[in-house]
Design an enzyme around this catalytic site. Structure first.
Site, PDB file in Angstrom:
ATOM      1  N   LYS A 190       0.598  -1.303   0.068  1.00 17.91           N
ATOM      2  CA  LYS A 190      -0.031   0.052   0.092  1.00 17.91           C
ATOM      3  C   LYS A 190       0.839   1.249  -0.066  1.00 17.91           C
ATOM      4  O   LYS A 190       2.073   1.202   0.605  1.00 17.91           O
ATOM      5  CB  LYS A 190      -0.947  -0.037   1.344  1.00 17.91           C
TER       6      LYS A 190
HETATM    7  N1  LIG Z   1     -10.845   2.348  -4.887  1.00 16.46           N
HETATM    8  C1  LIG Z   1     -10.815   1.101  -4.530  1.00 16.46           C
HETATM    9  O1  LIG Z   1     -10.601   0.257  -5.724  1.00 16.46           O
HETATM   10  C2  LIG Z   1     -10.673   0.557  -3.258  1.00 16.46           C
HETATM   11  C3  LIG Z   1     -11.036   1.206  -2.328  1.00 16.46           C
HETATM   12  N2  LIG Z   1     -11.038   0.520  -0.902  1.00 16.46           N
HETATM   13  C4  LIG Z   1     -11.185   1.142   0.282  1.00 16.46           C
HETATM   14  O2  LIG Z   1     -12.691   1.763   0.325  1.00 16.46           O
HETATM   15  C5  LIG Z   1     -12.509   3.117   0.871  1.00 16.46           C
HETATM   16  C6  LIG Z   1     -13.032   4.161   0.020  1.00 16.46           C
HETATM   17  O3  LIG Z   1     -12.180   4.445  -1.252  1.00 16.46           O
HETATM   18  P1  LIG Z   1     -12.747   5.314  -2.415  1.00 16.46           P
HETATM   19  O4  LIG Z   1     -14.036   5.078  -2.436  1.00 16.46           O
HETATM   20  O5  LIG Z   1     -11.796   4.562  -3.270  1.00 16.46           O
HETATM   21  O6  LIG Z   1     -12.052   6.716  -2.054  1.00 16.46           O
HETATM   22  P2  LIG Z   1     -12.643   7.989  -2.764  1.00 16.46           P
HETATM   23  O7  LIG Z   1     -11.580   8.890  -2.476  1.00 16.46           O
HETATM   24  O8  LIG Z   1     -13.135   7.667  -4.264  1.00 16.46           O
HETATM   25  O9  LIG Z   1     -13.941   8.350  -1.711  1.00 16.46           O
HETATM   26  C7  LIG Z   1     -13.774   8.598  -0.398  1.00 16.46           C
HETATM   27  C8  LIG Z   1     -15.285   9.086   0.057  1.00 16.46           C
HETATM   28  O10 LIG Z   1     -15.066   9.039   1.570  1.00 16.46           O
HETATM   29  C9  LIG Z   1     -15.378  10.529   2.003  1.00 16.46           C
HETATM   30  N3  LIG Z   1     -14.707  10.756   2.884  1.00 16.46           N
HETATM   31  C10 LIG Z   1     -13.661  11.137   3.211  1.00 16.46           C
HETATM   32  N4  LIG Z   1     -13.405  11.485   4.685  1.00 16.46           N
HETATM   33  C11 LIG Z   1     -14.503  11.001   5.267  1.00 16.46           C
HETATM   34  C12 LIG Z   1     -14.471  11.107   6.620  1.00 16.46           C
HETATM   35  N5  LIG Z   1     -13.773  11.662   7.503  1.00 16.46           N
HETATM   36  N6  LIG Z   1     -15.917  10.615   6.852  1.00 16.46           N
HETATM   37  C13 LIG Z   1     -16.747  10.263   5.908  1.00 16.46           C
HETATM   38  N7  LIG Z   1     -16.515  10.249   4.742  1.00 16.46           N
HETATM   39  C14 LIG Z   1     -15.182  10.635   4.227  1.00 16.46           C
HETATM   40  C15 LIG Z   1     -15.068  11.373   0.677  1.00 16.46           C
HETATM   41  O11 LIG Z   1     -15.793  12.369   0.901  1.00 16.46           O
HETATM   42  C16 LIG Z   1     -15.627  10.345  -0.448  1.00 16.46           C
HETATM   43  O12 LIG Z   1     -17.127  10.443  -0.470  1.00 16.46           O
HETATM   44  C17 LIG Z   1     -11.383   3.238   1.568  1.00 16.46           C
HETATM   45  O13 LIG Z   1     -10.971   2.704   2.767  1.00 16.46           O
HETATM   46  C18 LIG Z   1     -10.391   2.325   0.492  1.00 16.46           C
HETATM   47  O14 LIG Z   1      -9.247   2.019   1.062  1.00 16.46           O
HETATM   48  C19 LIG Z   1     -11.089  -1.084  -0.769  1.00 16.46           C
HETATM   49  C20 LIG Z   1     -10.699  -1.659  -2.015  1.00 16.46           C
HETATM   50  C21 LIG Z   1     -10.448  -0.961  -3.407  1.00 16.46           C
HETATM   51  O1  LIG Z   2      -6.870  -2.910  -6.965  1.00 14.61           O
HETATM   52  C1  LIG Z   2      -5.808  -2.904  -6.455  1.00 14.61           C
HETATM   53  O2  LIG Z   2      -4.827  -3.352  -6.719  1.00 14.61           O
HETATM   54  C2  LIG Z   2      -5.618  -2.755  -4.742  1.00 14.61           C
HETATM   55  C3  LIG Z   2      -6.981  -2.047  -4.248  1.00 14.61           C
HETATM   56  C4  LIG Z   2      -6.852  -1.783  -2.880  1.00 14.61           C
HETATM   57  O3  LIG Z   2      -5.971  -0.989  -2.521  1.00 14.61           O
HETATM   58  C5  LIG Z   2      -7.625  -2.478  -1.699  1.00 14.61           C
HETATM   59  O4  LIG Z   2      -8.144  -3.429  -2.004  1.00 14.61           O
HETATM   60  O5  LIG Z   2      -7.544  -1.961  -0.654  1.00 14.61           O
END
Ligand SMILES: NC(=O)C1=CN([C@@H]2O[C@H](COP(=O)(O)OP(=O)(O)OC[C@H]3O[C@@H](n4cnc5c(N)ncnc54)[C@H](O)[C@@H]3O)[C@@H](O)[C@H]2O)C=CC1
Ligand SMILES: O=C(O)CCC(=O)C(=O)O
Length: 429
Positions: free
Chosen positions: A118
């Protein structure tokens, strides 16, 4: 409970719960159930490599600022390190280290040939211009050039990053090595070897796991009331797909707050609103404003935390009313809160299963790139669904056989597979 020291200079986690200690506690919990040797636990409690680089950037106003960029490589026992890169002000080395460890168990659980890594930069991307973000992303990858590569460590998007940053990173890596290397990152734009379906993949995986779990309880998605914290890549896609599948999304939120509608939100309209408002749902007309904390305790059937870790803790767990919690975020429920929820009969679908759709499609993107054969979206979604449903059933079976909750079952499968490989490879003397 262990308080694991990391062998490097530390930036302190601002939260009172140290994410790395928490990740090690989960590992110990699984190791105890698996009766693993203490030496194996000791090896797996430490990331294999930790890199922190300086990122000096000239800002648009001419000022020079230096940012820290982390990349933690937890384990490559099963294959190249794999995991996203996070841009968020709360990023710390301990958090990135914990998330790298989670990636190891997630990839092992899903049976994809990757280890765990990460990365993260403690910045709020909303406060930077596109040009500044591009310079930060490019310099970060230049500094990591010897540590990443398509068979070494393959970054992807996480909070605060997207296909745009992956394109800059792929380009910087390629320019540095002298030829195009699409396989160095996943989650890239389609024009440079990205995969159809990757953008919605994590949210789609969440929808699949929620659907399977409800099905096991004799409940269909139609009319099920769902609250989702976070409306970004993951929360937004999960909301859209669950809404399409007939569920009622009664609340969603972004960093500054959330919105609630008793009869369900029009998710397409919320998406369009957020797109016009710097990705914020705050102020959406025809919905009631609520705080992020209130969203978590709403009466609903399914709660989906899709933002940051440590959102459901000993402090608010007794107020949680949902019967199902799907961890779309990494680590949103603490171990202590998990135990309370379990005792109350709440089904907690653990992160390493529930949000694995993203890394699964990253793997499919990597496979397509390596074979120079690109699939249509239907095929990508079908392959992902197969791996997710298969992993879901393995976790259910493991939980039944061992008489443990779903989190421990997912961990025994993931940690067990890595421990076995460590032993078989002769890395554990
Ligand atoms: N992008 C991906 O493919 C993956 C993401 N994740 C996890 O999912 C979660 C979200 O990631 P993404 O959607 O990619 O991020 P993103 O940046 O696209 O969206 C994050 C969302 O959370 C909100 N946010 C930020 N700080 C906050 C807070 N203090 N309280 C409530 N909401 C808050 C933001 O406004 C936004 O709506 C993270 O924990 C990430 O590690 C897990 C697996 C894969
Ligand atoms: O798509 C990936 O390789 C990693 C996604 C990721 O960071 C997660 O699953 O938390």
């Amino acid at each position: 409970m262990v308080a694991t020291s990391l062998p490097f200079v530390e930036t302190q986690s601002p939260a009172h719960i140290c994410p790395y200690d928490q990740a090690c506690n989960y590992l110990e919990w699984a190791a105890k159930e698996l009766k693993l040797d203490a030496g194996i636990v000791e090896i797996l409690s430490h990331p294999r490599k930790v890199v922190t680089v300086s990122i000096p950037i000239k800002m648009d106003n001419g000022e020079v600022r230096v940012f820290a960029g982390h990349r933690v490589q937890h384990s490559d026992i099963l294959g190249p390190y794999k995991g996203g890169i996070r841009y968020h002000p709360a990023v710390t080395l301990r958090e990135v280290s914990a998330l790298a460890m989670l990636m190891t168990w997630k990839c092992a659980l899903l049976g994809i040939p990757y280890g765990g890594g990460k990365g993260g930069i403690p910045i709020d991307p909303k406060k930077f211009s596109v040009g500044e973000l591009e310079r930060i992303s490019r310099r970060y990858i230049s500094e990591l050039i010897k540590d990443i590569g398509p068979s070494v460590d393959i970054p992807a998007p996480d909070m605060g990053t997207s296909a745009r940053e992956m394109a800059w990173m792929m380009d910087t890596y390629s320019v540095n090595v002298g030829h195009s290397v699409p396989g160095v990152v996943t989650g890239k734009p389609l024009s440079i070897g990205g995969s159809l379906g990757r953008e919605m993949a994590t949210g789609r995986g969440v929808m699949i796991i929620v659907r399977e779990s409800l099905k096991d309880h004799g409940i269909s998605l139609t009319g099920v009331r769902i609250a989702i914290q976070g409306f970004g890549n993951v929360g937004g896609a999960a909301a859209e797909l669950l809404h399409q599948a007939g569920a009622k999304i009664i609340a969603v939120s972004s960093g500054a707050g959330g919105i609630f509608a008793e009869d369900g939100l029009d998710i397409s309209a919320v998406k369009a609103y957020a797109a016009q408002n710097r990705r914020s749902v705050v102020g959406f007309p025809t919905a009631k404003a609520i705080s992020n904390a209130d969203l978590l305790t709403l009466p609903c059937d399914v709660l989906i935390p899709a933002a940051l870790e440590n959102q459901i803790t000993e402090e608010n767990v007794h107020e949680i009313k949902a019967q199902f919690i799907a961890e779309a975020a990494n680590g949103p429920v603490t171990l202590e809160a998990n135990q309370v929820l379990e005792a109350r009969g709440v089904t907690v679908l653990p992160d390493i299963l529930a949000n694995a759709g993203g890394v699964v499609v990253s793997y499919l993107e990597w496979v397509q790139g390596l074979s120079y054969l690109f699939w249509d979206e239907e095929r990508v979604n079908k392959e992902m669904e197969y791996l997710m449903v298969q992993a879901y059933h393995k976790v259910m079976e493991e939980a039944k056989t061992r008489r443990v909750n779903l989190r421990l079952a997912a961990y025994t499968l993931g940690v067990g597979r890595v421990a076995q490989a460590l032993t078989d490879r002769g890395l554990y003397p």
